[in-house]
Write an enzyme that holds these catalytic residues in place. Structure first.
Site, PDB file in Angstrom:
ATOM      1  N   SER A  63       4.652   8.881   6.431  1.00 30.16           N
ATOM      2  CA  SER A  63       4.128   7.913   7.402  1.00 30.16           C
ATOM      3  C   SER A  63       4.379   8.355   8.843  1.00 30.16           C
ATOM      4  O   SER A  63       5.304   9.127   9.124  1.00 30.16           O
ATOM      5  CB  SER A  63       4.777   6.550   7.180  1.00 30.16           C
ATOM      6  OG  SER A  63       4.584   6.123   5.852  1.00 30.16           O
TER       7      SER A  63
HETATM    8  N1  SAH Z   1       7.513   6.223   3.144  1.00 32.58           N
HETATM    9  C1  SAH Z   1       6.826   7.356   2.603  1.00 32.58           C
HETATM   10  C2  SAH Z   1       5.373   7.010   2.458  1.00 32.58           C
HETATM   11  C3  SAH Z   1       4.700   7.789   1.412  1.00 32.58           C
HETATM   12  S1  SAH Z   1       3.010   7.337   1.114  1.00 32.58           S
HETATM   13  C4  SAH Z   1       7.005   8.551   3.532  1.00 32.58           C
HETATM   14  O1  SAH Z   1       7.069   8.334   4.736  1.00 32.58           O
HETATM   15  O2  SAH Z   1       7.041   9.685   3.071  1.00 32.58           O
HETATM   16  C5  SAH Z   1       3.169   6.094  -0.106  1.00 32.58           C
HETATM   17  C6  SAH Z   1       3.812   6.497  -1.399  1.00 32.58           C
HETATM   18  O3  SAH Z   1       3.732   5.377  -2.275  1.00 32.58           O
HETATM   19  C7  SAH Z   1       3.135   7.649  -2.129  1.00 32.58           C
HETATM   20  O4  SAH Z   1       4.071   8.645  -2.365  1.00 32.58           O
HETATM   21  C8  SAH Z   1       2.638   7.006  -3.422  1.00 32.58           C
HETATM   22  O5  SAH Z   1       2.684   7.882  -4.532  1.00 32.58           O
HETATM   23  C9  SAH Z   1       3.585   5.854  -3.590  1.00 32.58           C
HETATM   24  N2  SAH Z   1       3.118   4.765  -4.418  1.00 32.58           N
HETATM   25  C10 SAH Z   1       1.886   4.217  -4.492  1.00 32.58           C
HETATM   26  N3  SAH Z   1       1.870   3.214  -5.384  1.00 32.58           N
HETATM   27  C11 SAH Z   1       3.127   3.115  -5.897  1.00 32.58           C
HETATM   28  C12 SAH Z   1       3.761   2.265  -6.858  1.00 32.58           C
HETATM   29  N4  SAH Z   1       3.100   1.292  -7.491  1.00 32.58           N
HETATM   30  N5  SAH Z   1       5.073   2.450  -7.121  1.00 32.58           N
HETATM   31  C13 SAH Z   1       5.777   3.432  -6.502  1.00 32.58           C
HETATM   32  N6  SAH Z   1       5.244   4.256  -5.587  1.00 32.58           N
HETATM   33  C14 SAH Z   1       3.930   4.106  -5.285  1.00 32.58           C
END
Ligand code: SAH
Length: 223
Positions: A63
């Site tokens: 993010s």
């Molecule tokens: N805070 C993280 C954001 C990653 S993007 C960072 O800054 O790196 C969002 C993430 O949510 C992705 O890795 C995706 O695989 C995960 N995601 C999506 N749906 C999900 C779910 N139901 N349970 C767990 N993770 C999920």
């Protein structure tokens, strides 16, 4: 090299402050966590302290720092808090939470991302984090309730109900709600049977995929 990163990080903190982030604890955490360790590839390394999201593989992103800062600020974390994070991704936000809270439980549906995040968190010496590969839309009932819950993927409409159930009375939950293209940061505060809901800034997140979220095929089709 490391001095360059320190300098870039200090500049990022300055720009977040100028961008309206007020919570000094949050700014200090961002100033301390090496974001360059959470992105891979030299082409991304040089951009590690830019205020934008970057690809981390599997069609997911780390993010934007401003969004990380704002969500963390909205959570109003204290050192006694037990936190649940949904969407570990790179683990960067996880590391920020771990510096400010007592313990962080984080859930990621993509095993490869979770494994990389676990390795990075361990390298940084953060011992108050547990990461699980599972659908976070059902929460983590074995270790609930939580003082704070943060969802870092876009909820399909509204927040998954199990997460509100697993929030402690007086607890705060922050989640991007909206459609696939655009969401708003929403802050819930649980007060007994009542749940306050406050809508904040406009953001763009990858979809939350799971039982109480988007179907995997929905998530891919739009992208
Ligand atoms: N805070 C993280 C954001 C990653 S993007 C960072 O800054 O790196 C969002 C993430 O949510 C992705 O890795 C995706 O695989 C995960 N995601 C999506 N749906 C999900 C779910 N139901 N349970 C767990 N993770 C999920």
């Amino acid at each position: 090299m490391s001095r360059d990163y320190d300098f870039a990080r200090a500049r990022l903190v300055q720009s977040l402050r100028a961008g309206g982030i007020r919570d000094e604890r949050v700014l200090a955490a961002i100033g301390a966590v090496p974001r360059h360790r959470f992105v891979s590839g030299s082409y991304l390394l040089s951009q590690a302290y830019g205020d934008y999201a970057l690809p981390i593989g599997h069609q997911q992103t780390i993010s934007q720092p401003w969004v990380v800062a704002r969500m963390t600020e909205l959570l109003d974390l204290g050192p006694e808090h037990k936190v649940l994070e949904i969407g570990t991704g790179s683990g960067y936000q996880t590391a920020i939470l771990a510096r400010l809270a007592r313990f962080v439980f984080s859930m990621e549906r993509i095993g490869d991302l979770a494994r990389q995040a676990i390795a990075r968190i361990r390298e940084l010496g953060l011992t108050n984090v547990k990461i699980q590969v599972f659908d976070g839309t059902v929460g983590w009932s074995e270790v609930a309730p939580f003082d704070r819950i943060l969802v870092t993927a876009a909820a399909a409409g509204r927040v998954p109900p199990p997460l509100v159930e697993q929030l402690r009375d007086g607890g705060v939950l922050v989640v991007p709600e909206g459609d696939r293209r655009r969401q708003h940061l929403v802050r819930y505060v649980k007060r007994g049977e009542e749940v306050e809901r406050e809508v904040g800034e406009s953001v763009v997140f990858v979809p939350l995929v799971g039982r109480h979220g988007y179907r995997p095929e929905d998530a891919v089709a739009e992208r």
